[in-house]
Design a protein around this motif. Structure first.
Motif, PDB file in Angstrom:
ATOM      1  N   PRO A  29       0.803  -1.223   0.000  1.00  0.00           N
ATOM      2  CA  PRO A  29       0.000   0.000   0.000  1.00  0.00           C
ATOM      3  C   PRO A  29       0.836   1.272   0.000  1.00  0.00           C
ATOM      4  O   PRO A  29       1.933   1.315   0.556  1.00  0.00           O
ATOM      5  N   TYR A  30       0.256   2.266  -0.624  1.00  0.00           N
ATOM      6  CA  TYR A  30       0.879   3.575  -0.771  1.00  0.00           C
ATOM      7  C   TYR A  30      -0.150   4.618  -0.353  1.00  0.00           C
ATOM      8  O   TYR A  30      -1.323   4.526  -0.744  1.00  0.00           O
ATOM      9  N   ASN A  31       0.255   5.574   0.448  1.00  0.00           N
ATOM     10  CA  ASN A  31      -0.648   6.620   0.947  1.00  0.00           C
ATOM     11  C   ASN A  31      -1.858   6.009   1.635  1.00  0.00           C
ATOM     12  O   ASN A  31      -1.705   5.246   2.562  1.00  0.00           O
ATOM     13  N   GLN A  32      -3.054   6.305   1.147  1.00  0.00           N
ATOM     14  CA  GLN A  32      -4.274   5.852   1.838  1.00  0.00           C
ATOM     15  C   GLN A  32      -4.868   4.580   1.242  1.00  0.00           C
ATOM     16  O   GLN A  32      -6.047   4.295   1.435  1.00  0.00           O
ATOM     17  N   GLU A  33      -4.067   3.791   0.540  1.00  0.00           N
ATOM     18  CA  GLU A  33      -4.590   2.549  -0.026  1.00  0.00           C
ATOM     19  C   GLU A  33      -4.929   1.550   1.080  1.00  0.00           C
ATOM     20  O   GLU A  33      -4.416   1.638   2.200  1.00  0.00           O
TER      21      GLU A  33
ATOM     22  N   LEU B  68      -4.213  -9.204  -6.870  1.00  0.00           N
ATOM     23  CA  LEU B  68      -4.946  -8.165  -6.144  1.00  0.00           C
ATOM     24  C   LEU B  68      -4.707  -6.856  -6.881  1.00  0.00           C
ATOM     25  O   LEU B  68      -3.565  -6.455  -7.088  1.00  0.00           O
ATOM     26  N   MET B  69      -5.778  -6.192  -7.263  1.00  0.00           N
ATOM     27  CA  MET B  69      -5.694  -5.019  -8.125  1.00  0.00           C
ATOM     28  C   MET B  69      -5.901  -3.728  -7.348  1.00  0.00           C
ATOM     29  O   MET B  69      -6.957  -3.522  -6.754  1.00  0.00           O
ATOM     30  N   PRO B  70      -4.921  -2.844  -7.371  1.00  0.00           N
ATOM     31  CA  PRO B  70      -5.147  -1.519  -6.794  1.00  0.00           C
ATOM     32  C   PRO B  70      -5.912  -0.661  -7.793  1.00  0.00           C
ATOM     33  O   PRO B  70      -6.048  -1.021  -8.961  1.00  0.00           O
TER      34      PRO B  70
ATOM     35  N   ILE C 113     -10.504   2.318 -12.675  1.00  0.00           N
ATOM     36  CA  ILE C 113      -9.654   3.430 -13.059  1.00  0.00           C
ATOM     37  C   ILE C 113      -8.439   3.346 -12.153  1.00  0.00           C
ATOM     38  O   ILE C 113      -8.555   3.404 -10.931  1.00  0.00           O
ATOM     39  N   GLY C 114      -7.288   3.149 -12.771  1.00  0.00           N
ATOM     40  CA  GLY C 114      -6.048   3.049 -12.022  1.00  0.00           C
ATOM     41  C   GLY C 114      -5.451   4.428 -11.811  1.00  0.00           C
ATOM     42  O   GLY C 114      -6.121   5.455 -11.938  1.00  0.00           O
ATOM     43  N   TYR C 115      -4.173   4.418 -11.546  1.00  0.00           N
ATOM     44  CA  TYR C 115      -3.478   5.668 -11.263  1.00  0.00           C
ATOM     45  C   TYR C 115      -2.928   6.328 -12.521  1.00  0.00           C
ATOM     46  O   TYR C 115      -2.335   7.393 -12.446  1.00  0.00           O
ATOM     47  N   GLY C 116      -3.088   5.682 -13.664  1.00  0.00           N
ATOM     48  CA  GLY C 116      -2.708   6.310 -14.925  1.00  0.00           C
ATOM     49  C   GLY C 116      -1.468   5.748 -15.586  1.00  0.00           C
ATOM     50  O   GLY C 116      -1.157   6.093 -16.716  1.00  0.00           O
ATOM     51  N   GLY C 117      -0.746   4.848 -14.916  1.00  0.00           N
ATOM     52  CA  GLY C 117       0.476   4.298 -15.506  1.00  0.00           C
ATOM     53  C   GLY C 117       0.239   3.148 -16.468  1.00  0.00           C
ATOM     54  O   GLY C 117       1.088   2.834 -17.292  1.00  0.00           O
ATOM     55  N   GLY C 118      -0.911   2.492 -16.361  1.00  0.00           N
ATOM     56  CA  GLY C 118      -1.246   1.385 -17.254  1.00  0.00           C
ATOM     57  C   GLY C 118      -0.489   0.096 -16.969  1.00  0.00           C
ATOM     58  O   GLY C 118      -0.559  -0.847 -17.763  1.00  0.00           O
ATOM     59  N   PHE C 119       0.222   0.019 -15.834  1.00  0.00           N
ATOM     60  CA  PHE C 119       1.059  -1.154 -15.557  1.00  0.00           C
ATOM     61  C   PHE C 119       0.253  -2.445 -15.444  1.00  0.00           C
ATOM     62  O   PHE C 119       0.651  -3.479 -15.975  1.00  0.00           O
ATOM     63  N   TYR C 120      -0.885  -2.400 -14.741  1.00  0.00           N
ATOM     64  CA  TYR C 120      -1.675  -3.621 -14.564  1.00  0.00           C
ATOM     65  C   TYR C 120      -2.351  -4.035 -15.858  1.00  0.00           C
ATOM     66  O   TYR C 120      -2.416  -5.229 -16.165  1.00  0.00           O
TER      67      TYR C 120
END
Length: 178
Positions: free
Chosen positions: A50-54, A117-119, A130-137
């Motif tokens: 987890p990162y920040n409030q995840e 497990l998908m963030p 909607i992810g964080y915008g990097g498209g990695f997953y």
């Protein structure tokens, strides 16, 4: 609402959460996860740190290890994300965008049936995210499409419908808790 507006709105709601709210929701989500057939059937979990409030996934990953499941977490190399097996969840450091990643670069996880497990920032009941915008997953899952996928989120991240694009890959199951 477009993706950028949704990302901004959800980020603001997440930033407003207290640590106690995050911990309480994460504990409820852990119980939902443990009772999920996808989790129970999995011998390997591809989780995330987890990162920040995840959602606080570390206790969930520790539980998976205690149950004898193998656990892997992502590490970013340029524009590629690889999952690496990890036995000690404290052997991490800040990596891409400040997100915790394994210190080591191996062993690379190789389990095409692992539960991923998908963030994400927002989800809908059809499994769109909607992810964080990097498209990695999306890139990872388009290369390894047979993985079952499960997302964990807070209730306010669950929306009726999300804007989607052709390369977006929906998740198989979304669990949420307020």
């Amino acid at each position: 609402m477009d993706k950028q507006t949704l990302r901004k709105m959800i980020r603001e709601k997440k930033r407003a959460m207290t640590e106690a709210q995050i911990e309480e929701a994460s504990a409820r989500l852990a119980q939902l996860l443990y009772s999920s057939p996808l989790y129970r059937q999995a011998t390997t979990i591809y989780g995330y740190l987890p990162y920040n409030q995840e959602v606080r996934t570390v206790p969930m990953l520790e539980q998976a290890l205690a149950e004898g499941k193998r656990v892997a977490v992502p590490k970013v190399y340029g524009d590629e994300m690889r999952f690496l097996y990890i036995d000690d969840l404290s052997r991490v450091e800040k990596g891409y965008a400040g997100i915790p990643e394994p210190v080591d670069d191996e062993p690379v996880a190789k389990d095409p049936t692992a539960l991923v497990l998908m963030p994400g920032l927002a989800f809908d009941k059809a499994g769109h995210r909607i992810g964080y915008g990097g498209g990695f997953y999306d890139k990872f899952l388009s290369a390894e499409p047979d993985h079952p996928t499960l997302a964990l989120c807070y209730g306010f991240q669950m929306l009726d419908e999300l804007p989607t694009e052709e390369f977006d890959i929906p998740v198989d199951c979304v669990l949420w808790a307020d």
